[in-house]
Design an enzyme around this catalytic site. Structure first.
Site, short mmCIF file in Angstrom:
data_model
loop_
_atom_site.label_atom_id
_atom_site.label_comp_id
_atom_site.label_asym_id
_atom_site.label_seq_id
_atom_site.Cartn_x
_atom_site.Cartn_y
_atom_site.Cartn_z
N LYS A 79 0.87 -1.19 0.00
CA LYS A 79 0.00 0.00 0.00
C LYS A 79 0.90 1.23 0.00
CE LYS A 79 -3.89 1.95 2.63
NZ LYS A 79 -4.73 1.80 3.84
N SER A 154 -9.71 1.62 2.74
CA SER A 154 -8.88 2.42 1.85
C SER A 154 -7.82 1.60 1.12
CB SER A 154 -8.18 3.52 2.65
OG SER A 154 -7.32 2.95 3.62
N SER A 178 -9.98 -0.60 6.95
CA SER A 178 -9.38 -0.51 5.61
C SER A 178 -8.68 -1.76 5.11
CB SER A 178 -8.41 0.66 5.55
OG SER A 178 -9.13 1.84 5.35
N1 GLN Z 1 -13.35 4.13 6.02
C1 GLN Z 1 -12.70 4.58 7.21
C2 GLN Z 1 -12.29 6.02 7.06
O1 GLN Z 1 -12.51 6.57 6.02
C3 GLN Z 1 -11.55 3.70 7.55
C4 GLN Z 1 -10.30 4.03 6.84
C5 GLN Z 1 -9.13 3.19 7.27
O2 GLN Z 1 -9.26 2.18 7.95
N2 GLN Z 1 -7.96 3.65 6.89
O3 GLN Z 1 -11.76 6.61 7.96
#
Ligand code: GLN
Length: 513
Positions: A79, A154, A178
């Site tokens: 990532k 994400s 995410s």
């Molecule tokens: N969807 C969540 C957010 O937008 C989680 C994102 C994540 O785990 N990085 O904060």
């Protein structure tokens, strides 16, 4: 079976047996990327040359009978939020479009030590803020099962690359879901370790009390393999816990008769898609047939999870992202244009004899910060910074941030209470399968609600895994989430492995045109 259908663990076995070389495997991955990634768009950067060089070096090592690491020759994708020395690490943001970190994140150093082949930088929502991969400043990644749909976020690129058979193993991060969410929506297995299990040194911070790094693979066994490599204490990250790293792969085969699986009453309420509920309930029946006991439990404060998360995460983000101001880090605005504009404004005010106006003109430095941040950050990141700054400001701190911390404690206590009665908790990863690209673009609140089942694990610091448990009528994967107490990864992985021994959902692959 062709190599892109094999799991990371199976490929490691083949590499060790000399049935395939790392160069062949790396080439096979590169071919597949070449063939499909123009449509899936999982990669921000591929780096074929460097990957092949690493592969050749490891093949050489093997040939010369030198000892090799546990991931020797396996292509692993990263990532693009994890600092890698000399490799552009964008965080999915224009802010860091040209950022080349001068050091390796600890997980990257450990992958290198394990002789993995680092292949590619995977797309994400900007600074990991999002659940769909649509917030990447570059392009949205698409779900390999249906290219019109989101892969989840994400870590969308990390999940999609595994689902499309472009890579056997990838790393992602999970702040509120995410890893688990995109794993669920792409039909792969994704593990969020406990807070403190994996060092975050070199992970570009989003919300430091929640962030964790974890792997994606085809199976729980793949996740166990990766966790053995990346877990453990690191003097560079004081939140990484000095607990020995268990032999997670060996622990997969532990006997689980009488496993007590908690079923959370509140998870099966309003808003849960009927097909998802059916698939999850079917998975629970599989567990029962394998000797598990289903125990009805309650997490009474779970319903506040999303509200609490969307206060705490933006508060921490607003602080963490203060460093991107064009001076310390990140994109810097075109200063010539800025100075010109300042000179013009000054001239107009001087001509009008407006002394007061002249006194109120912002300095060039303040303008530089403002313009750099305005240009470098995308809309969602700006929204989070504003939410966080507001909630932390004098007069609101007690009402919002402090209150959120208190409710966070209650959520944690709910889990403590639940884990006195059960070994693991089982339920859905998301309320519905992948939605269409653009479907929730104008509705941030409905986007935030996608995290309903995942955020509480981060708030409590516990471990969670997403395993494929079904396919919807329209051909989209459905995920089952298992959760374990903090540092309970052995049982968590064993529980997931047990299910994967009895089912083959994790073997299903999308038909890519
Ligand atoms: N969807 C969540 C957010 O937008 C989680 C994102 C994540 O785990 N990085 O904060």
């Amino acid at each position: 079976m062709s190599v892109h259908e094999l799991s990371a663990s199976e490929l490691i076995a083949q590499l060790n047996a000399g049935e395939i070389t790392s160069t062949e495997l790396t080439r096979a991955c590169l071919d597949r990327i070449e063939r499909y990634d123009d449509r899936v768009q999982a990669f921000l950067q591929v780096g074929a040359e460097s990957a092949l060089e690493q592969a050749q070096a490891i093949d050489q090592k093997r040939k010369q009978k030198q000892p090799v690491g546990p991931l020797a020759g396996l292509p692993v994708g990263i990532k693009d939020l994890l600092c890698t020395q000399g490799v552009v690490t964008t965080c999915g943001s224009k802010m860091l479009e040209h950022f080349r970190p001068p050091y390796d994140a600890t997980v990257i150093a450990r992958l290198k030590q394990a002789d993995a082949v680092l292949l590619g930088r995977l797309n994400l929502d900007e600074f990991a803020m999002g659940g769909s991969c649509e917030n990447s400043a570059y392009f949205p990644t698409r779900n390999p099962w249906d290219l019109e749909r989101i892969p989840g976020g994400s870590s969308g690129g990390s999940a999609a690359a595994v689902a499309a058979g472009m890579l056997p193993l990838t790393l992602g991060t999970d702040t509120g879901g995410s890893i688990r969410l995109p794993a669920g929506l792409c039909g792969v297995t994704g593990l969020k370790p406990s807070y403190g299990r994996v060092s975050r040194y070199g992970l570009v911070a989003f919300a430091s009390s929640l962030d964790q790094i974890g792997p994606f693979g085809q199976t729980a066994e793949d996740c166990a393999l990766a966790l053995e490599v990346i877990a453990g204490h690191d003097p560079h990250d004081s939140t990484s816990v000095a607990q020995p790293v268990p032999a997670y792969r060996a622990a997969l085969r532990q006997p689980l008769e009488g496993l007590r699986l908690g079923i959370v009453r509140e998870h099966f309420g309003e808003g849960l898609d009927a097909e998802v509920e059916k698939a999850v309930r079917e998975a629970l029946r599989v567990y029962e047939s394998l000797g598990a006991k289903l125990v009805d439990i309650s997490l009474p404060h779970a319903k506040y999870g999303v509200a609490v998360y969307y206060l705490i995460a933006p508060c921490e983000a607003s602080s963490n992202l203060a460093r991107y101001d064009g001076a310390h880090y990140g994109h810097r605005t075109d200063e010539k244009a800025m100075h010109k504009q300042l000179a013009e404004e000054r001239a107009v005010l001087q001509a009008a004899g407006n002394e007061r106006g002249l006194g109120q003109l912002d300095s060039a430095l303040v303008r530089m910060y403002r313009a750099s941040r305005a240009e470098g950050f995308g809309a969602e990141v700006k929204r989070r910074i504003m939410l966080g700054t507001y909630a932390l400001s004098a007069g609101y701190y007690d009402a919002y941030y402090l209150k959120a911390l208190r409710v966070r404690r209650l959520i944690r206590q709910d889990f403590d209470e639940a884990f006195r009665q059960v070994d693991l908790i089982a339920g859905p990863v998301s309320a519905a399968p992948a939605f269409r690209i653009g479907e929730k673009a104008d509705d941030p609140l409905s986007m935030y609600l996608v995290d309903l089942y995942t955020v509480s694990a981060n708030l409590a610091g516990i471990a969670g895994i997403s395993v494929p448990c079904g396919i919807s009528q329209s051909g989209l994967p459905i995920g089952l989430q298992l959760q374990a107490p903090a540092f309970g990864e052995e049982k968590l992985l064993a529980g997931a492995h047990l299910y994967q021994q009895a089912t083959d959902w994790h073997r299903r692959r999308p038909q890519l045109p």
